[in-house]
Design an enzyme around this catalytic site. Structure first.
Site, short mmCIF file in Angstrom:
data_model
loop_
_atom_site.label_atom_id
_atom_site.label_comp_id
_atom_site.label_asym_id
_atom_site.label_seq_id
_atom_site.Cartn_x
_atom_site.Cartn_y
_atom_site.Cartn_z
N ASP A 167 24.34 -11.42 3.28
CA ASP A 167 24.55 -12.30 2.13
C ASP A 167 26.00 -12.27 1.66
O ASP A 167 26.59 -13.31 1.36
CB ASP A 167 23.63 -11.90 0.98
N LEU B 72 0.80 -1.22 0.00
CA LEU B 72 0.00 0.00 0.00
C LEU B 72 0.83 1.28 0.00
O LEU B 72 0.31 2.37 0.22
CB LEU B 72 -0.97 -0.02 1.18
N MET C 186 8.87 4.49 5.01
CA MET C 186 9.01 3.11 4.54
C MET C 186 10.20 2.95 3.61
O MET C 186 10.87 1.91 3.62
CB MET C 186 7.72 2.63 3.86
#
EC number: 4.6.1.17
Length: 168
Positions: free
Chosen positions: A136, A83, A121
């Site tokens: 990673d 959203l 965000m």
């Protein structure tokens, strides 16, 4: 007992009157300068920290790759978080700093826009993906690294005003 979060609550802007998810209509909002800063930590063994700092890693430049991944992630936030509005980002900066006391790395992202909605965000996504990429890139050295303390450090601009949470 009364529901503390009723479905039609004005605080739940991502829900319509029936409690269904919706993308908030920001078309009536004024474009303003907005900035958000987020941070995360990656905790690791001192030997792993030393190897990354010395450039002794099998996958190459851990920090440059993690920094670029964080920047790219901020630009893709609307594709990752259902959203979120796609926003024009004027600035995305990702800093990755060694912290021997942790031991590990402190990751900080600053995101800035001139838009109708904030970039919290985007900043949180940037530090999250930078931390995952650091993991990673260095997991061949240590699989027990921990990603911790992902949080919003500050938010400025917009109708709801500035936000500076207390330090953890």
């Amino acid at each position: 007992m009364q529901d503390p979060f009723p479905k039609n609550s004005a605080n739940l802007t991502h829900l319509d009157g029936q409690g269904q998810a919706q993308m908030v209509d920001v078309s009536d909002k004024v474009q303003t300068i907005r900035q958000a800063v987020a941070e995360a930590q990656v905790r690791m063994l001192p030997a792993t920290l030393a190897a990354i700092q010395a450039g002794n890693t099998p996958k190459g430049d851990v920090l440059a790759t993690a920094r670029l991944a964080g920047i790219m992630a901020a630009k893709q936030t609307a594709n990752l978080i259902p959203l979120c509005h796609p926003l024009p980002l004027q600035k995305v900066a990702v800093e990755i700093t060694p912290d021997p006391q942790l031991p590990g790395y402190q990751i900080r992202a600053t995101v800035k826009t001139k838009a109708e909605t904030g970039v919290e965000m985007e900043a949180l996504t940037a530090v999250s993906i930078a931390a995952l990429t650091l993991y990673d890139m260095a997991k061949a050295l240590e699989k027990s690294m921990q990603i911790e303390s992902i949080r919003l450090v500050s938010k400025t601009g917009g109708k709801s005003g500035d936000y500076f949470p207390p330090a953890p």
